[in-house]
Design an enzyme around this catalytic site. Structure first.
Site, PDB file in Angstrom:
ATOM      1  N   PHE A   1       0.914  -1.414  -0.281  1.00  0.00           N
ATOM      2  CA  PHE A   1       0.147   0.147   0.066  1.00  0.00           C
ATOM      3  C   PHE A   1       1.396   1.162  -0.002  1.00  0.00           C
ATOM      4  O   PHE A   1       1.441   1.639   0.782  1.00  0.00           O
ATOM      5  CB  PHE A   1      -0.755  -0.040   0.889  1.00  0.00           C
ATOM      6  CG  PHE A   1      -1.793   0.781   1.397  1.00  0.00           C
ATOM      7  CD1 PHE A   1      -3.134   0.693   1.189  1.00  0.00           C
ATOM      8  CD2 PHE A   1      -1.918   2.188   2.679  1.00  0.00           C
ATOM      9  CE1 PHE A   1      -4.154   1.857   1.136  1.00  0.00           C
ATOM     10  CE2 PHE A   1      -2.318   3.168   1.587  1.00  0.00           C
ATOM     11  CZ  PHE A   1      -4.524   3.597   1.328  1.00  0.00           C
TER      12      PHE A   1
ATOM     13  N   LEU B   1       1.336   4.784   0.030  1.00  0.00           N
ATOM     14  CA  LEU B   1       0.785   6.571   0.035  1.00  0.00           C
ATOM     15  C   LEU B   1       1.919   7.416   0.190  1.00  0.00           C
ATOM     16  O   LEU B   1       1.873   8.074  -0.067  1.00  0.00           O
ATOM     17  CB  LEU B   1      -0.727   6.213   0.934  1.00  0.00           C
ATOM     18  CG  LEU B   1      -0.877   7.598   1.311  1.00  0.00           C
ATOM     19  CD1 LEU B   1      -1.682   7.930   0.565  1.00  0.00           C
ATOM     20  CD2 LEU B   1      -2.347   7.130   2.020  1.00  0.00           C
TER      21      LEU B   1
ATOM     22  N   GLU C   1       5.179   9.313   1.179  1.00  0.00           N
ATOM     23  CA  GLU C   1       5.651   9.964   0.818  1.00  0.00           C
ATOM     24  C   GLU C   1       6.893  10.459   1.471  1.00  0.00           C
ATOM     25  O   GLU C   1       6.954  10.533   2.965  1.00  0.00           O
ATOM     26  CB  GLU C   1       5.218  10.840  -0.523  1.00  0.00           C
ATOM     27  CG  GLU C   1       4.562  10.720  -0.891  1.00  0.00           C
ATOM     28  CD  GLU C   1       4.140  11.437  -2.444  1.00  0.00           C
ATOM     29  OE1 GLU C   1       2.804  11.418  -3.116  1.00  0.00           O
ATOM     30  OE2 GLU C   1       4.226  12.713  -1.823  1.00  0.00           O
ATOM     31  N   PRO C   2       8.404  10.824   1.394  1.00  0.00           N
ATOM     32  CA  PRO C   2       9.023  10.893   1.998  1.00  0.00           C
ATOM     33  C   PRO C   2       8.950  12.731   2.288  1.00  0.00           C
ATOM     34  O   PRO C   2       9.571  12.629   3.657  1.00  0.00           O
ATOM     35  CB  PRO C   2      10.661  11.437   0.651  1.00  0.00           C
ATOM     36  CG  PRO C   2      10.478  10.213  -0.087  1.00  0.00           C
ATOM     37  CD  PRO C   2       8.513  10.914  -0.277  1.00  0.00           C
TER      38      PRO C   2
ATOM     39  N   TRP D   1       8.670   4.254   3.014  1.00  0.00           N
ATOM     40  CA  TRP D   1       7.985   4.031   4.411  1.00  0.00           C
ATOM     41  C   TRP D   1       7.106   2.861   3.824  1.00  0.00           C
ATOM     42  O   TRP D   1       6.267   3.057   5.120  1.00  0.00           O
ATOM     43  CB  TRP D   1       7.332   4.445   5.624  1.00  0.00           C
ATOM     44  CG  TRP D   1       7.901   6.162   5.907  1.00  0.00           C
ATOM     45  CD1 TRP D   1       8.398   7.222   5.840  1.00  0.00           C
ATOM     46  CD2 TRP D   1      10.152   5.439   6.664  1.00  0.00           C
ATOM     47  NE1 TRP D   1       9.754   8.307   6.839  1.00  0.00           N
ATOM     48  CE2 TRP D   1      10.900   6.995   6.878  1.00  0.00           C
ATOM     49  CE3 TRP D   1      10.904   4.580   7.157  1.00  0.00           C
ATOM     50  CZ2 TRP D   1      12.133   7.166   7.424  1.00  0.00           C
ATOM     51  CZ3 TRP D   1      11.793   4.779   7.602  1.00  0.00           C
ATOM     52  CH2 TRP D   1      11.717   6.692   8.525  1.00  0.00           C
TER      53      TRP D   1
ATOM     54  N   GLN E   1       5.237  -5.070  46.011  1.00  0.00           N
ATOM     55  CA  GLN E   1       3.574  -4.252  45.762  1.00  0.00           C
ATOM     56  C   GLN E   1       3.720  -3.342  44.480  1.00  0.00           C
ATOM     57  O   GLN E   1       2.596  -3.179  43.715  1.00  0.00           O
ATOM     58  CB  GLN E   1       3.197  -3.363  46.806  1.00  0.00           C
ATOM     59  CG  GLN E   1       2.997  -3.912  47.943  1.00  0.00           C
ATOM     60  CD  GLN E   1       1.504  -3.519  49.421  1.00  0.00           C
ATOM     61  OE1 GLN E   1       2.468  -2.136  49.111  1.00  0.00           O
ATOM     62  NE2 GLN E   1       0.774  -3.886  49.527  1.00  0.00           N
TER      63      GLN E   1
ATOM     64  N   GLU F   1      -0.711   4.305  10.838  1.00  0.00           N
ATOM     65  CA  GLU F   1      -2.438   3.947  10.255  1.00  0.00           C
ATOM     66  C   GLU F   1      -2.750   5.173  11.053  1.00  0.00           C
ATOM     67  O   GLU F   1      -3.684   5.579  11.627  1.00  0.00           O
ATOM     68  CB  GLU F   1      -2.442   2.823  11.073  1.00  0.00           C
ATOM     69  CG  GLU F   1      -2.192   1.131  10.637  1.00  0.00           C
ATOM     70  CD  GLU F   1      -1.782   1.997   8.782  1.00  0.00           C
ATOM     71  OE1 GLU F   1      -2.922   1.962   8.068  1.00  0.00           O
ATOM     72  OE2 GLU F   1      -1.194   0.799   8.637  1.00  0.00           O
TER      73      GLU F   1
ATOM     74  N   THR G   1      -0.665   8.628  13.337  1.00  0.00           N
ATOM     75  CA  THR G   1       0.009   9.398  15.086  1.00  0.00           C
ATOM     76  C   THR G   1      -1.375   9.085  15.958  1.00  0.00           C
ATOM     77  O   THR G   1      -2.248   9.861  15.485  1.00  0.00           O
ATOM     78  CB  THR G   1       1.038  10.080  14.683  1.00  0.00           C
ATOM     79  OG1 THR G   1      -0.109  11.510  14.772  1.00  0.00           O
ATOM     80  CG2 THR G   1       1.949  10.050  13.396  1.00  0.00           C
TER      81      THR G   1
END
Length: 380
Positions: free
Chosen positions: A123, A125, A127-128, A156, A275, A360, A362
């Site tokens: 997928f 989508l 870009e740098p 990525w 604890q 997906e 941040t």
């Protein structure tokens, strides 16, 4: 811990998903992380079980899996190996796009082959220079007779190193549009992106489109549908998978920490009796269940066609990813020096968890969208 209000069918499926993940994925997760890869054997096994393109309707060759059931699958994949969970999500995002917006020819050419594992997809989508602001895509598409010429770069992109098919988003005459581009298309090249902090087996890559020519018939949907329809629907599914996967990761942190705390002795007793360790385990258990309930609510919301389903998924992804980060932090802390060694699964969980807050959408993007949703709801 699991949900108590699942149907018998859902409970049975959950048991099968967990057994599959324990037997076939968990033993390989550290290797995929260390070697930054994913084996073809696992891809074939996922296809054999019907876990690729699982949400695609049966009439189109998929499993037609309901959303709650798909969420349970995503949780168990994420508990065992986030690389595998991410792979399944990426395939499903492209498969669902083809199922919803593809022409008969496009579906015949690729959809069944993605579901069978013969073709792997990516997928494309991000870009740098373009991440969360997807509408600002800089990649361009120009008509030239019966062809479209693509120019630009993507970065990525999960599984770009091995993908056979890319779902590429570009601006066509000023309109955000989606295209199907095969790997062997002249002008398309892929450069590996290595050394990631987490999800290291996801085979990320940078894609360059240098006068990349494709037939006009490779446009998916219509011009202008790229962001509002194709990407939006696919990202909703990816966000949902990530939310459940984060619950799985938090559960893995809890299970690993409970086992360790029960056998690690300090000051004459197991650290589970201290604890401050109990507080961390209690928070992990409670937060994980709360996130799981949010995810389940989102799945039911989608199945019932609730107009607020998108926002319920946003809530699930936002909270589950933050829970995973906190659980992983506690898990490393409980393990102490043992938790930062290369042989400790919790150090991988820690690295993977942080990535889930970024992919997906941040956490900050989720907060912005959910704030607007809350304000609108308050005025209605």
């Amino acid at each position: 811990m699991t949900l108590t209000h699942l149907t018998k069918h859902q409970s049975d499926r959950l048991g099968g998903f967990r057994a599959f993940a324990d037997e076939h994925l968990a033993p390989l997760a550290d290797g995929f992380d260390a070697e930054q890869t994913l084996s073809p054997e696992v891809v074939a096994l996922l296809a054999e079980r019907g876990y690729l393109g699982a949400t695609v309707p049966e009439a189109l060759g998929g499993a037609g899996m309901p959303m709650v059931e798909y969420g349970l699958l995503s949780e168990q994949l994420g508990r065992a190996c986030q690389t595998v969970r991410n792979f399944v999500a990426c395939q499903d995002m492209v498969a669902l796009s083809l199922a919803r917006w593809g022409t008969p020819e496009q579906r015949d050419r690729w959809l069944g082959r993605i579901v069978s594992g013969e073709v792997t997809a990516a997928f494309a989508l991000t870009e740098p220079g373009v991440g969360s602001d997807a509408k600002a895509v800089a990649t361009t598409a120009t008509r030239d007779g019966e062809e479209i010429v693509l120019r630009g770069a993507k970065k990525w992109i999960s599984f770009a190193q091995t993908a056979d098919l890319f779902l590429v988003f570009a601006s066509l005459e000023g309109q955000h549009t989606a295209f199907l581009v095969e790997r062997n298309t002249p002008g398309l090249s892929v450069e590996p992106v290595r050394g990631l902090m987490g999800l290291r087996g996801s085979l990320l890559g940078r894609i360059t489109l240098d006068d990349c020519r494709i037939p006009s018939a490779r446009l998916l949907g219509r011009a202008g549908m790229g962001l509002a329809f194709v990407a939006s629907n696919a990202l909703d599914l990816g966000r949902y998978s990530t939310a459940w996967g984060a619950v799985g990761l938090a559960q893995a942190c809890l299970e690993e920490s409970a086992r360790y705390a029960g056998r690690r002795v300090q000051y004459g007793t197991e650290i589970a009796n201290h604890q401050l360790v109990q507080q961390m385990l209690a928070d992990m258990a409670t937060d994980t269940m709360a996130a799981r309930l949010l995810c389940h609510h989102a799945g039911v919301s989608v199945e019932q066609g609730d107009p607020d389903a998108v926002h319920h998924t946003l809530m699930a992804k936002y909270r589950s990813s933050t829970v995973a980060v906190r659980a992983a932090d506690h898990a490393v802390q409980i393990h102490g020096a043992q938790g930062i060694g290369a042989e400790a699964p919790v150090q991988r969980y820690y690295r993977d968890a942080k990535v889930l807050e970024i992919i997906e959408g941040t956490s900050q993007i989720q907060q912005t969208l959910l704030s607007a949703y809350a304000m609108k709801a308050a005025r209605s």
